[in-house]
Design a protein around this motif. Sequence first.
Motif, PDB file in Angstrom:
ATOM      1  N   LEU A 298       0.797  -1.460  -0.173  1.00  0.00           N
ATOM      2  CA  LEU A 298      -0.043  -0.084  -0.363  1.00  0.00           C
ATOM      3  C   LEU A 298       0.724   1.371   0.021  1.00  0.00           C
ATOM      4  N   THR A 299       1.894   1.133   0.360  1.00  0.00           N
ATOM      5  CA  THR A 299       2.679   2.583   0.141  1.00  0.00           C
ATOM      6  C   THR A 299       2.828   2.561  -0.569  1.00  0.00           C
ATOM      7  N   GLN A 300       2.703   1.940  -1.586  1.00  0.00           N
ATOM      8  CA  GLN A 300       3.232   2.304  -3.191  1.00  0.00           C
ATOM      9  C   GLN A 300       1.929   3.315  -3.643  1.00  0.00           C
ATOM     10  N   PHE A 301       0.832   2.618  -2.763  1.00  0.00           N
ATOM     11  CA  PHE A 301      -0.275   3.912  -3.815  1.00  0.00           C
ATOM     12  C   PHE A 301      -0.787   4.863  -2.299  1.00  0.00           C
ATOM     13  N   ASP A 302       0.158   5.124  -1.486  1.00  0.00           N
ATOM     14  CA  ASP A 302      -0.314   6.232  -0.693  1.00  0.00           C
ATOM     15  C   ASP A 302      -0.429   7.857  -1.401  1.00  0.00           C
ATOM     16  N   GLY A 303      -1.384   8.537  -1.110  1.00  0.00           N
ATOM     17  CA  GLY A 303      -1.397   9.784  -1.995  1.00  0.00           C
ATOM     18  C   GLY A 303      -1.412   9.654  -3.487  1.00  0.00           C
ATOM     19  N   LYS A 304      -2.036   8.880  -4.534  1.00  0.00           N
ATOM     20  CA  LYS A 304      -1.776   8.791  -5.691  1.00  0.00           C
ATOM     21  C   LYS A 304      -3.632   9.033  -5.935  1.00  0.00           C
ATOM     22  N   GLN A 305      -3.777  10.141  -6.962  1.00  0.00           N
ATOM     23  CA  GLN A 305      -5.358  10.036  -7.493  1.00  0.00           C
ATOM     24  C   GLN A 305      -5.668   8.641  -8.470  1.00  0.00           C
ATOM     25  N   PRO A 306      -6.838   8.279  -7.942  1.00  0.00           N
ATOM     26  CA  PRO A 306      -7.131   7.212  -8.866  1.00  0.00           C
ATOM     27  C   PRO A 306      -7.013   6.642  -9.542  1.00  0.00           C
ATOM     28  N   ASP A 307      -6.304   7.525 -10.967  1.00  0.00           N
ATOM     29  CA  ASP A 307      -5.963   6.687 -12.376  1.00  0.00           C
ATOM     30  C   ASP A 307      -4.310   6.215 -12.342  1.00  0.00           C
ATOM     31  N   GLU A 308      -3.510   6.962 -11.240  1.00  0.00           N
ATOM     32  CA  GLU A 308      -2.422   7.034 -11.190  1.00  0.00           C
ATOM     33  C   GLU A 308      -2.389   5.498 -10.132  1.00  0.00           C
TER      34      GLU A 308
ATOM     35  N   VAL B  38      -4.116   3.050 -10.281  1.00  0.00           N
ATOM     36  CA  VAL B  38      -4.894   2.119 -12.105  1.00  0.00           C
ATOM     37  C   VAL B  38      -3.311   1.801 -12.356  1.00  0.00           C
ATOM     38  N   ALA B  39      -2.680   2.921 -13.094  1.00  0.00           N
ATOM     39  CA  ALA B  39      -1.236   2.301 -13.527  1.00  0.00           C
ATOM     40  C   ALA B  39      -0.460   1.648 -12.179  1.00  0.00           C
ATOM     41  N   ALA B  40      -0.702   2.086 -11.339  1.00  0.00           N
ATOM     42  CA  ALA B  40       0.618   1.729 -10.592  1.00  0.00           C
ATOM     43  C   ALA B  40       0.028   0.079 -10.146  1.00  0.00           C
ATOM     44  N   LEU B  41      -1.281  -0.075 -10.319  1.00  0.00           N
ATOM     45  CA  LEU B  41      -1.209  -1.434  -9.570  1.00  0.00           C
ATOM     46  C   LEU B  41      -1.146  -3.016 -11.544  1.00  0.00           C
ATOM     47  N   VAL B  42      -0.783  -1.900 -12.616  1.00  0.00           N
ATOM     48  CA  VAL B  42      -0.481  -2.638 -13.064  1.00  0.00           C
ATOM     49  C   VAL B  42       0.454  -2.992 -13.451  1.00  0.00           C
ATOM     50  N   ASP B  43       1.536  -1.844 -12.892  1.00  0.00           N
ATOM     51  CA  ASP B  43       3.481  -1.804 -12.394  1.00  0.00           C
ATOM     52  C   ASP B  43       3.291  -3.012 -11.629  1.00  0.00           C
ATOM     53  N   THR B  44       2.481  -3.086 -10.318  1.00  0.00           N
ATOM     54  CA  THR B  44       2.453  -4.016  -9.120  1.00  0.00           C
ATOM     55  C   THR B  44       2.334  -5.569  -9.705  1.00  0.00           C
ATOM     56  N   MET B  45       1.135  -5.327 -10.864  1.00  0.00           N
ATOM     57  CA  MET B  45       1.020  -6.894 -10.924  1.00  0.00           C
ATOM     58  C   MET B  45       1.935  -7.868 -11.897  1.00  0.00           C
ATOM     59  N   GLN B  46       2.274  -6.363 -12.703  1.00  0.00           N
ATOM     60  CA  GLN B  46       3.513  -7.062 -13.978  1.00  0.00           C
ATOM     61  C   GLN B  46       4.720  -7.646 -13.476  1.00  0.00           C
ATOM     62  N   SER B  47       5.145  -6.897 -12.046  1.00  0.00           N
ATOM     63  CA  SER B  47       6.022  -7.318 -11.155  1.00  0.00           C
ATOM     64  C   SER B  47       5.911  -8.893 -10.434  1.00  0.00           C
ATOM     65  N   LEU B  48       4.445  -8.715 -10.082  1.00  0.00           N
ATOM     66  CA  LEU B  48       4.245 -11.031 -10.145  1.00  0.00           C
ATOM     67  C   LEU B  48       3.752 -11.405 -10.909  1.00  0.00           C
ATOM     68  N   GLY B  49       4.284 -10.977 -12.211  1.00  0.00           N
ATOM     69  CA  GLY B  49       4.030 -11.925 -12.999  1.00  0.00           C
ATOM     70  C   GLY B  49       2.314 -12.499 -14.224  1.00  0.00           C
ATOM     71  N   TYR B  50       1.633 -11.203 -13.527  1.00  0.00           N
ATOM     72  CA  TYR B  50       0.372 -10.793 -13.511  1.00  0.00           C
ATOM     73  C   TYR B  50       0.113 -10.684 -15.437  1.00  0.00           C
ATOM     74  N   GLU B  51       1.480 -10.405 -16.211  1.00  0.00           N
ATOM     75  CA  GLU B  51       1.168  -9.808 -17.697  1.00  0.00           C
ATOM     76  C   GLU B  51       0.122  -9.266 -17.045  1.00  0.00           C
ATOM     77  N   ALA B  52       0.059  -8.215 -16.777  1.00  0.00           N
ATOM     78  CA  ALA B  52      -1.140  -6.617 -16.284  1.00  0.00           C
ATOM     79  C   ALA B  52      -0.682  -5.978 -17.831  1.00  0.00           C
TER      80      ALA B  52
END
Length: 211
Positions: free
Chosen positions: A118-128, A130-144
């Motif tokens: 969650l610290t990677q998402f603190d202070g971000k706007q909703p669209d930001e 979502v972009a951070a989520l895609v990056d996180t899922m990529q790092s976990l191997g989801y090919e998001a």
Amino acid sequence: MTKGIGTRREQILKLLLESRLGLGIDEIAEQLDISRNAVQQHLSSLEQEQLVKKDIFKSTGGRPSRNYVLTEHGINYFPKQYSWFGNLVLSELKSEMSEDAFRQFMWRLGVKLAKTLLTQFDGKQPDEKVAALVDTMQSLGYEASLDINTGQPIIKASNCVYHDLAQQFSELCDFDHALISTLLDRPIEQTACMARGDCSCAFLIKSEVSG
């Protein structure tokens, strides 16, 4: 002597896997019956790929020799089989829980992982977020990836990281659901699932902010 088994680079990696304290260039050359220069070239390439690294110097009776060892990336180059163990653990858990309890357990796991991120998402706007989520899922191997062509944002994952397990334990989707909704702090709806035969897993991001 390791000859005729796989490529030279695979032979070198296998030698280093079997010699965790590392090997020098001369030792590798001798075991593979190839020239010292050839070994140096292969090691240089493997270093660039971060599969091996230089380690300690050791005395061989002559000039000191630099040892080479596998990196963590190099160790993970070799196949790992986790699905059978995961299947065993999940089967045992499911046999001891009700269906609802098992789903709640998967949900809690998803929330627990999300809280570590969650610290990677603190202070971000909703669209930001979502972009951070895609990056996180990529790092976990989801090919998001993010699909906005439908009018509402949809997160698509073209690689189910536990595809074999999810075919037997559909409750694993609750883990993904909890992870995504917790990180975004928004409700989501899963609209496609690879374990059910769809081309990708898809999660529709709803507009209402969760309570």
